[in-house]
Design a protein around this motif. Structure first.
Motif, mmCIF file in Angstrom:
data_model
loop_
_atom_site.group_PDB
_atom_site.id
_atom_site.type_symbol
_atom_site.label_atom_id
_atom_site.label_comp_id
_atom_site.label_asym_id
_atom_site.label_seq_id
_atom_site.Cartn_x
_atom_site.Cartn_y
_atom_site.Cartn_z
ATOM 1 N N GLU A 101 0.957 -1.143 -0.058
ATOM 2 C CA GLU A 101 0.050 0.011 -0.177
ATOM 3 C C GLU A 101 0.955 1.515 0.007
ATOM 4 N N LYS A 102 2.018 1.124 0.577
ATOM 5 C CA LYS A 102 3.102 2.328 0.578
ATOM 6 C C LYS A 102 3.423 2.481 -0.798
ATOM 7 N N LYS A 103 3.787 1.437 -1.502
ATOM 8 C CA LYS A 103 4.060 1.797 -2.993
ATOM 9 C C LYS A 103 3.273 2.354 -3.841
ATOM 10 N N ASP A 104 1.991 1.706 -3.734
ATOM 11 C CA ASP A 104 0.946 2.396 -4.243
ATOM 12 C C ASP A 104 0.662 3.857 -3.992
ATOM 13 N N GLN A 105 0.726 4.226 -2.830
ATOM 14 C CA GLN A 105 0.727 5.764 -2.454
ATOM 15 C C GLN A 105 1.913 6.438 -3.233
ATOM 16 N N TRP A 106 3.039 6.023 -3.250
ATOM 17 C CA TRP A 106 4.020 6.650 -4.192
ATOM 18 C C TRP A 106 3.852 6.714 -5.571
ATOM 19 N N TRP A 107 3.378 5.697 -5.939
ATOM 20 C CA TRP A 107 3.104 5.699 -7.234
ATOM 21 C C TRP A 107 1.787 6.641 -7.767
ATOM 22 N N HIS A 108 0.910 6.552 -7.061
ATOM 23 C CA HIS A 108 -0.180 7.545 -7.098
ATOM 24 C C HIS A 108 0.264 9.149 -7.242
ATOM 25 N N ALA A 109 0.932 9.283 -6.012
ATOM 26 C CA ALA A 109 1.516 10.714 -5.826
ATOM 27 C C ALA A 109 2.275 11.189 -7.568
ATOM 28 N N PHE A 110 3.037 10.186 -7.917
ATOM 29 C CA PHE A 110 3.807 10.294 -9.165
ATOM 30 C C PHE A 110 2.630 10.610 -10.367
ATOM 31 N N ILE A 111 1.699 9.911 -10.185
ATOM 32 C CA ILE A 111 0.670 9.983 -11.247
ATOM 33 C C ILE A 111 0.104 11.349 -11.331
ATOM 34 N N GLN A 112 -0.208 12.087 -10.151
ATOM 35 C CA GLN A 112 -0.562 13.235 -10.067
ATOM 36 C C GLN A 112 0.210 14.679 -10.383
ATOM 37 N N HIS A 113 1.577 14.259 -10.595
ATOM 38 C CA HIS A 113 2.371 15.205 -10.674
ATOM 39 C C HIS A 113 2.774 15.379 -12.096
ATOM 40 N N TYR A 114 2.498 14.268 -13.062
ATOM 41 C CA TYR A 114 2.815 14.201 -14.310
ATOM 42 C C TYR A 114 1.789 13.759 -15.287
ATOM 43 N N TYR A 115 1.918 14.080 -16.476
ATOM 44 C CA TYR A 115 0.925 13.679 -17.596
ATOM 45 C C TYR A 115 1.778 13.194 -18.867
ATOM 46 N N TRP A 116 1.217 11.810 -19.376
ATOM 47 C CA TRP A 116 1.892 11.132 -20.445
ATOM 48 C C TRP A 116 0.697 10.345 -21.175
ATOM 49 N N GLU A 117 1.182 10.072 -22.268
ATOM 50 C CA GLU A 117 0.252 9.335 -23.321
ATOM 51 C C GLU A 117 0.095 7.857 -22.883
ATOM 52 N N ASP A 118 -0.846 7.119 -23.213
ATOM 53 C CA ASP A 118 -1.286 5.914 -22.817
ATOM 54 C C ASP A 118 -0.332 4.835 -23.161
ATOM 55 N N GLN A 119 0.139 5.213 -24.487
ATOM 56 C CA GLN A 119 1.220 4.330 -24.952
ATOM 57 C C GLN A 119 2.744 4.205 -24.496
ATOM 58 N N PHE A 120 2.756 5.221 -23.247
ATOM 59 C CA PHE A 120 4.152 5.162 -22.449
ATOM 60 C C PHE A 120 3.889 4.710 -21.049
ATOM 61 N N HIS A 121 2.619 4.102 -20.673
ATOM 62 C CA HIS A 121 2.130 4.229 -19.326
ATOM 63 C C HIS A 121 3.177 2.916 -18.850
ATOM 64 N N ASP A 122 3.377 1.760 -19.357
ATOM 65 C CA ASP A 122 3.932 0.608 -18.812
ATOM 66 C C ASP A 122 5.388 0.909 -18.758
ATOM 67 N N GLU A 123 6.033 1.721 -19.652
ATOM 68 C CA GLU A 123 7.346 1.942 -19.749
ATOM 69 C C GLU A 123 7.682 2.940 -18.617
ATOM 70 N N ILE A 124 6.687 3.904 -18.343
ATOM 71 C CA ILE A 124 6.976 4.919 -17.338
ATOM 72 C C ILE A 124 6.826 4.347 -16.053
ATOM 73 N N TYR A 125 5.932 3.287 -15.953
ATOM 74 C CA TYR A 125 5.765 2.655 -14.512
ATOM 75 C C TYR A 125 6.927 1.772 -13.980
ATOM 76 N N LEU A 126 7.724 1.190 -15.198
ATOM 77 C CA LEU A 126 8.994 0.364 -14.919
ATOM 78 C C LEU A 126 10.010 1.430 -14.655
ATOM 79 N N LYS A 127 10.179 2.692 -15.417
ATOM 80 C CA LYS A 127 10.993 3.382 -14.927
ATOM 81 C C LYS A 127 11.194 4.047 -13.313
#
Length: 443
Positions: A101-127
Motif C-alpha cells: 500500500e505504501k508503494k501504491d501511495q508513492w506511485w499515485h502521487a507520481f501520477i498526479q504530478h505528471y502527464y503522459w500518453e497511454d502508450q508510454f504508461h507501462d514504460e513509465i511505470y517500470l522506470k
C-alpha cells in the motif's frame, strides 16, 4: 463435519464469507497490508483520467515540445526521491520490504504530478519503479555505512534497522556484496567513470545540445565523455580498450570498402551512417555476462523492455533508426524527383501555350488573307457582269391581230449552245496572276 445449525443469513463463527479479508491485529506479522486489487486499480484509473493531469508537466521519451524524461531531466528523479522520503516511516532497508500500500501511495502521487500518453504508461511505470528501488536502497545503505540516521526515519525504526544489520549473517552478506562491487574481470581494475552524480542520459542530452546535434552521439563518443579525465586520458582500462577496438575496426572497414556507398557525398548522411556502424560494433563487443552493455550506464535502458535483453533491445532500436533514416532519405529523394517533374511539366505547359498562341495567330493571318482573296475575286467577278451581253433593241410591234413572224436571215448564224468557256475575268492570264499573288503571300 456436522452441518451448521445457524439460521439463514447468519454467518457461523469461524467461517469467513467469500470475498472478505480476515481481520488481523496491526502488530501481527501476518497482517494484510495491501488493499484489494480491484479498488487500487479503480483508483489508479480515476487518477490517470483526471482532467487536471493535462496541466501537469509532460513526460515523453523524445522530449517533444520541452517534455521531461527519466535521467535526462534531474527534476523527475528529485520528485521520486522526495515522494518516498516524505512518506516512508518504516524500518525498510530496501524496496522489497516496503508494504504494497505504501508503494501504491508513492506511485499515485507520481501520477498526479505528471502527464503522459497511454502508450508510454507501462514504460513509465517500470522506470519509476526502478528509480525508486535504486534511490531507496542507495540512500539507506549510504546512511547505514555512515551510521547517520536519516531525517525521514524515526528513532525506533532506525534502531530496529541498525540492530538487524549488526548480526553476523548480515555482515557476511554485506562483505560479499562489497567484494562483488569492487571486482573486475580479466585482471583489470575496478570500473570507474568521471561522470560523478550525473546520469548518463543527462550527459548524452547535454552533448546533443552543446554540439548542436540532431541525433544522440555515438556510444564511443559517450564513453569517452564519461570515462576520461580533464586531460583526456581514460579512467577505466576496459572502457579504453573497448572504445579503441571499436574505432579501429570501423576505420579499417571504411578503408577496405565503405559500406556507406554514395552517401559519403552528403556529410550529414555519412556522419549518421558512421554513427550507426560505431554503435553496432560497440554493442557487439561490449556485451557483459550480466546481459548489459559495458560503459553505457543508464543510456542502455532507454527504450528497453523488461522481457528483452539489453543488447538485443539496443540492436533492435538501432536497426529501426537505420531503416527510418533510409526511409526518410528515400522520401527526400522522391520529393526532389516530384519537384523536378513539376518543373518539367510547367515548362512543357508553357511551351504548349506558346505553340497554341503561334498557331492561333497563324490561322488568324491565313483566314484574313483568304478573306481578302475572296473579296477580291468577288469584286472582279461583279465588275464585267453588266457588259457581258451586248444591248439588242426590241423588234417593232406588229399590228394587233396579225401573227408575229420572226425575221431571220438565212445567212445569220444560228445561236450557239451555251458556252462552257471561262468568263473573261477568269482567263488563263488572270489565273496565272492569281497563282503568282498567292505565292507572294506565302499561301
Amino acid at each position: 463435519m456436522a452441518p451448521s445449525s445457524a439460521p439463514p443469513g447468519v454467518v457461523p463463527p469461524g467461517v469467513v464469507p467469500p470475498g472478505t479479508v480476515p481481520h488481523t491485529s496491526v502488530g501481527s506479522s501476518s497482517a494484510v497490508h495491501a488493499a484489494p486489487a480491484p479498488y487500487v486499480r479503480r483508483r489508479e484509473d480515476v487518477l490517470l483520467r483526471a482532467p487536471s493531469r493535462r496541466n501537469q508537466p509532460h513526460l515523453h521519451l523524445d522530449k517533444l515540445n520541452g517534455a521531461l524524461w527519466f535521467g535526462t531531466d534531474p527534476e523527475v528523479h528529485a520528485l521520486i526521491r522526495a515522494t518516498w522520503q516524505g512518506n516512508y516511516w518504516g524500518s525498510w532497508a530496501s524496496w522489497n520490504f516496503v508494504p504494497p500500500e505504501k508503494k501504491d501511495q508513492w506511485w499515485h502521487a507520481f501520477i498526479q504530478h505528471y502527464y503522459w500518453e497511454d502508450q508510454f504508461h507501462d514504460e513509465i511505470y517500470l522506470k519509476w519503479k526502478k528509480q525508486t528501488q535504486v534511490t531507496v536502497c542507495g540512500r539507506i545503505s549510504q546512511n547505514r555505512r555512515d551510521n547517520r540516521q536519516p531525517s525521514y526515519m524515526s528513532d525506533t525504526h532506525w534502531a530496529t534497522m541498525v540492530e538487524k544489520y549488526s548480526t553476523e549473517q548480515a555482515k557476511k552478506k554485506n562483505a560479499k556484496a562489497v567484494k562483488s562491487r569492487k571486482s573486475a574481470s580479466d585482471g583489470k581494475k575496478m570500473h570507474k567513470h568521471g561522470a560523478g552524480p550525473r546520469c548518463f542520459l543527462n550527459i548524452e542530452y547535454k552533448m546533443m545540445v552543446d554540439e548542436g546535434l540532431d541525433e544522440p552521439p555515438s556510444y564511443t563518443a559517450l564513453a569517452r565523455k564519461t570515462h576520461t579525465g580533464k586531460d583526456g586520458s581514460f579512467l577505466d582500462e576496459r572502457t579504453e580498450e573497448l572504445v579503441l577496438e571499436v574505432e579501429e575496426a570501423i576505420e579499417e572497414m571504411l578503408q577496405d570498402g565503405s559500406p556507406l556507398g554514395d552517401i559519403q557525398t552528403d556529410s550529414t548522411a555519412a556522419s549518421n551512417s558512421k554513427r550507426y556502424l560505431l554503435n553496432q560494433e560497440y554493442i557487439k563487443r561490449g556485451k557483459t555476462k550480466k546481459g548489459t552493455v559495458y560503459g553505457l550506464g543508464s543510456v542502455q535502458y532507454k527504450n528497453s523492455s523488461a522481457s528483452v535483453p539489453i543488447p538485443v533491445s539496443l540492436k533492435r532500436n538501432l536497426d529501426v533508426d537505420m531503416h527510418m533514416s533510409g526511409f526518410e532519405t528515400t522520401i527526400s529523394e522522391v520529393k526532389e524527383d516530384i519537384a523536378g517533374v513539376k518543373e518539367d511539366f510547367s515548362a512543357l505547359k508553357t511551351e504548349i501555350n506558346a505553340f497554341k498562341t503561334e498557331v492561333t495567330g497563324g490561322m488568324s493571318a491565313s483566314q484574313a488573307t483568304l478573306n481578302i482573296i475572296l473579296q477580291t475575286l468577288k469584286s472582279q467577278a461583279s465588275t464585267p457582269a453588266s457588259t457581258a451581253q451586248p444591248f439588242q433593241p426590241q423588234a417593232q410591234s406588229q399590228p394587233q391581230g396579225q401573227p408575229q413572224a420572226p425575221v431571220q436571215s438565212q445567212h445569220q448564224p444560228q445561236p450557239q449552245a451555251q458556252s462552257t468557256a471561262l468568263p473573261q475575268h477568269l482567263t488563263t492570264n488572270n489565273q496565272s496572276d492569281l497563282h503568282r499573288w498567292c505565292q507572294e503571300l506565302g499561301m
